[in-house]
Design an enzyme around this catalytic site. Structure first.
Site, PDB file in Angstrom:
ATOM      1  N   CYS A 176      -3.994 -28.949   3.204  1.00  0.00           N
ATOM      2  CA  CYS A 176      -4.229 -27.647   2.350  1.00  0.00           C
ATOM      3  C   CYS A 176      -3.781 -27.655   0.813  1.00  0.00           C
ATOM      4  O   CYS A 176      -4.218 -27.101   0.048  1.00  0.00           O
ATOM      5  CB  CYS A 176      -3.827 -26.550   3.178  1.00  0.00           C
ATOM      6  SG  CYS A 176      -5.170 -26.314   4.397  1.00  0.00           S
ATOM      7  N   ASP A 220      -2.998 -20.053   7.129  1.00  0.00           N
ATOM      8  CA  ASP A 220      -4.121 -20.474   8.096  1.00  0.00           C
ATOM      9  C   ASP A 220      -4.208 -19.520   9.154  1.00  0.00           C
ATOM     10  O   ASP A 220      -3.193 -19.397   9.836  1.00  0.00           O
ATOM     11  CB  ASP A 220      -3.776 -22.031   8.343  1.00  0.00           C
ATOM     12  CG  ASP A 220      -5.094 -22.923   8.590  1.00  0.00           C
ATOM     13  OD1 ASP A 220      -5.812 -22.887   7.748  1.00  0.00           O
ATOM     14  OD2 ASP A 220      -5.029 -23.708   9.427  1.00  0.00           O
ATOM     15  N   HIS A 246      -4.980 -24.379  16.505  1.00  0.00           N
ATOM     16  CA  HIS A 246      -3.709 -24.206  15.767  1.00  0.00           C
ATOM     17  C   HIS A 246      -3.835 -22.956  15.180  1.00  0.00           C
ATOM     18  O   HIS A 246      -4.956 -22.635  14.665  1.00  0.00           O
ATOM     19  CB  HIS A 246      -3.255 -25.168  14.808  1.00  0.00           C
ATOM     20  CG  HIS A 246      -4.162 -25.492  13.537  1.00  0.00           C
ATOM     21  ND1 HIS A 246      -5.634 -26.178  13.771  1.00  0.00           N
ATOM     22  CD2 HIS A 246      -4.292 -24.856  12.440  1.00  0.00           C
ATOM     23  CE1 HIS A 246      -6.362 -26.153  12.715  1.00  0.00           C
ATOM     24  NE2 HIS A 246      -5.496 -25.432  11.715  1.00  0.00           N
ATOM     25  N   HIS A 290      -6.759 -18.793  12.021  1.00  0.00           N
ATOM     26  CA  HIS A 290      -8.259 -19.142  12.648  1.00  0.00           C
ATOM     27  C   HIS A 290      -8.466 -18.146  13.818  1.00  0.00           C
ATOM     28  O   HIS A 290      -7.422 -17.913  14.663  1.00  0.00           O
ATOM     29  CB  HIS A 290      -8.107 -20.487  13.358  1.00  0.00           C
ATOM     30  CG  HIS A 290      -8.098 -21.487  12.029  1.00  0.00           C
ATOM     31  ND1 HIS A 290      -8.809 -21.687  10.830  1.00  0.00           N
ATOM     32  CD2 HIS A 290      -7.126 -22.441  11.987  1.00  0.00           C
ATOM     33  CE1 HIS A 290      -8.491 -22.553  10.326  1.00  0.00           C
ATOM     34  NE2 HIS A 290      -7.522 -23.364  10.861  1.00  0.00           N
ATOM     35  N   ASP A 305       0.820 -22.412   3.675  1.00  0.00           N
ATOM     36  CA  ASP A 305       0.727 -22.594   5.102  1.00  0.00           C
ATOM     37  C   ASP A 305       2.246 -23.110   5.879  1.00  0.00           C
ATOM     38  O   ASP A 305       2.170 -23.904   6.511  1.00  0.00           O
ATOM     39  CB  ASP A 305      -0.335 -23.415   5.449  1.00  0.00           C
ATOM     40  CG  ASP A 305      -1.755 -23.056   5.075  1.00  0.00           C
ATOM     41  OD1 ASP A 305      -1.667 -22.029   4.180  1.00  0.00           O
ATOM     42  OD2 ASP A 305      -2.617 -23.687   5.211  1.00  0.00           O
ATOM     43  N   LYS A 346      -6.693 -17.483   4.904  1.00  0.00           N
ATOM     44  CA  LYS A 346      -7.716 -18.081   4.926  1.00  0.00           C
ATOM     45  C   LYS A 346      -7.978 -18.848   6.209  1.00  0.00           C
ATOM     46  O   LYS A 346      -7.070 -18.771   7.033  1.00  0.00           O
ATOM     47  CB  LYS A 346      -7.545 -19.456   3.934  1.00  0.00           C
ATOM     48  CG  LYS A 346      -6.329 -20.180   4.344  1.00  0.00           C
ATOM     49  CD  LYS A 346      -6.121 -21.311   3.352  1.00  0.00           C
ATOM     50  CE  LYS A 346      -5.215 -22.215   3.564  1.00  0.00           C
ATOM     51  NZ  LYS A 346      -5.420 -22.950   4.904  1.00  0.00           N
TER      52      LYS A 346
HETATM   53  C1  VGL Z   1      -3.971 -27.445   7.542  1.00  0.00           C
HETATM   54  C2  VGL Z   1      -4.882 -28.772   9.296  1.00  0.00           C
HETATM   55  C3  VGL Z   1      -5.433 -27.818   9.792  1.00  0.00           C
HETATM   56  C4  VGL Z   1      -2.969 -27.288   6.352  1.00  0.00           C
HETATM   57  C5  VGL Z   1      -4.845 -26.454   8.020  1.00  0.00           C
HETATM   58  O1  VGL Z   1      -2.608 -26.028   6.165  1.00  0.00           O
HETATM   59  O2  VGL Z   1      -3.027 -28.260   5.804  1.00  0.00           O
HETATM   60  N1  VGL Z   1      -4.253 -28.858   8.009  1.00  0.00           N
HETATM   61  N2  VGL Z   1      -5.512 -26.630   9.269  1.00  0.00           N
HETATM   62 ZN    ZN Z   2      -6.451 -24.969  10.095  1.00  0.00          ZN
END
Ligand code: VGL
Ligand code: ZN
Length: 189
Positions: free
Chosen positions: A143, A60, A79, A62, A18, A104
């Site tokens: 993550c 990530d 985010h 979403h 990420d 993901k």
């Molecule tokens: C993450 C917070 C929300 C990460 C992903 O990639 O660590 N943190 N979504």
């Molecule tokens: Zn996230």
């Protein structure tokens, strides 16, 4: 930072978690020094390419209104919206041409902090003959932690690159490292 070339042997992969704009300063869920992992990871990526070690990169990703967002009862600000600039990898990250992207956080009904959570990644890594994951990226206490622990559960060795990861919360980062160590991860500076 350890000498990247010396780290890799056969049956390793480099797993970059990420490293996206929204997790870097100026992003929607900025992590302190999140962008500092980029030059470090670039050296590991270069070493991986030189040694024919496959590189996997999670992102990530979403949908609008995702359950992990505060407005939907979750914990995080909006985010990494799909196809937004914030969801793109940091522009300086040297994503290899044959890097494998693991997407993901797309499920409507739950968050997926781990790159292994219902992505089929374990299947793919086993298929590729991978035995050890060399892991870095963001966030150390979210993550990276979830992915590291799942990787160990899936039977992989896990080596965490401390210099290539940063936490959302410093104390959470320290706890995360201890948890991964306790489950068998090797941590290198
Ligand atoms: C993450 C917070 C929300 C990460 C992903 O990639 O660590 N943190 N979504
Ligand atoms: Zn996230």
């Amino acid at each position: 930072m350890a000498e990247p070339e010396a780290i890799f042997t056969g049956n390793d992969c480099l797993l970059v978690i990420d490293v996206q704009n929204d997790f870097c300063p100026g992003g929607k869920l900025p992590i302190d020094e999140g962008d500092a992992v980029v030059p470090v990871l670039n050296r590991y990526i270069e070493a991986a390419i030189n040694k024919h070690v496959p590189v996997y990169l999670s992102r990530d990703f979403h949908p609008v209104g995702h359950v992990s967002f505060r407005d939907a009862g979750g914990q995080w600000p909006v985010h990494c919206l799909q196809d937004s600039d914030g969801a793109r990898f940091h522009p300086d990250l040297k994503v290899p041409e044959n890097g494998v992207i693991v997407t993901k956080g797309v499920r409507f009904d739950m968050d997926q902090n781990s790159a292994f959570d219902q992505t089929g990644l374990a299947y793919q890594l086993h298929n590729d003959g991978i035995q050890r994951l060399v892991v870095g990226g963001l966030a150390q206490d979210v993550c990276v932690l979830a992915t590291g622990l799942d990787g160990l559960k899936e039977g992989f060795e896990v080596t965490l690159l401390l210099s290539a990861t940063r936490p959302v919360i410093p104390e959470g980062g320290r706890d995360a490292v201890e948890k991964m160590k306790a489950e068998g991860a090797v941590v290198i500076p």
